[in-house]
Design a protein around this motif. Structure first.
Motif: not given
Length: 267
Positions: A75-82
């Motif tokens: 489960i590819n959940n790692a993320g970053k907002g911008i």
């Protein structure tokens, strides 16, 4: 046999909720964090992984396979907002978000696929976003990373299906998480031509997150997808407005849909 699950970005929010829920359901869950020692309130195995570093991905995946002998679900959940106007957002910050949200997910898929292909079974679930279906003002780069991941997942699914592997997109809407704290925010410059509209939209974004759904809704959806014999390629886990926006994007003329978005975001 208990399925072995790897969840990137499991230290908080949606990832943490999914990891705890799947553990309750009897899965063997490995969640990841860049700083595992700082995390509390988890019921699963937590390991160190930095999705922007290939060596870190390789080490984490290998440790799971060595310990369990298999890896069934990624489960590819790692993320970053911008956030920020395209004109004012530093290009280096854009690249960093693409490295996390897009290339990080791809590199992790590349690392697990040989094991899944060997065992003739695997589920790759990429957490994208409703924002990936449309370009949103002051979130254009975030939308782009998630939209790109949606398309790559579609392509990957066709490439790996003959090996018993499914690649799946799950697009959440607004959820009550701490994502706003981890975003890169382009400053609201006093002399900016976007000062008033950008600040207004920042306030709206934070309001939407604060009033968002409980992440357990995502956890239950992911559980259902893993248990499904024939999962779909695309899932949307959102409120009615979020799902409706995707339908309207498809059926309305571009100028009409954009006008609706601009009215919604008070532009």
């Amino acid at each position: 046999m208990s399925k072995v699950v790897l969840i990137t970005g499991a230290s908080s929010g949606i990832g943490l909720s999914i990891a705890n829920f799947l553990t309750e359901k009897g899965y063997t869950v490995y969640g990841t964090s860049r700083s595992p020692k700082n995390i509390e309130d988890y019921t699963f195995k937590l390991i160190k992984l930095e999705v922007t570093k290939e060596d870190s991905i390789k080490k984490a995946v290998q440790s799971i396979v060595d310990a369990e002998g298999r890896l069934d679900v990624l489960i590819n959940n790692a993320g970053k907002g911008i956030t920020g106007a395209i004109e004012e957002t530093p290009t280096d910050e854009m690249r960093m978000v693409f490295d996390t949200n897009f290339f990080g997910a791809i590199d992790t898929m590349k690392e697990v696929l040989p094991y899944m292909r060997q065992q003739k079974y695997g589920r790759i679930i990429n957490i994208t976003s409703i924002a990936g279906y449309m370009g949103l003002p002051f979130r254009g780069i975030y939308s782009a990373t998630k939209g790109a991941l949606e398309l790559v997942t579609e392509a990957t699914n066709m490439e790996v299906k003959n090996f018993g592997i499914h690649a799946i997109n799950v697009a959440p809407g607004d959820f009550a998480t701490k994502i706003a704290k981890g975003r890169y925010h382009t400053p609201v410059y006093n002399d900016s031509a976007y000062k008033e509209t950008y600040q207004r939209n920042l306030d709206l974004m934070n309001e939407h997150v604060s009033d968002g759904d409980d992440p357990i809704k995502m956890a239950k959806a992911i559980y259902g997808i893993i248990e499904s014999k024939n999962p779909k390629i695309h899932y949307k886990v959102s409120n009615f407005l979020g799902k409706l926006s995707i339908v309207l994007k498809r059926i309305l003329p571009d100028t009409m849909f954009q006008k609706m978005l601009m009215n919604h975001y008070k532009l």
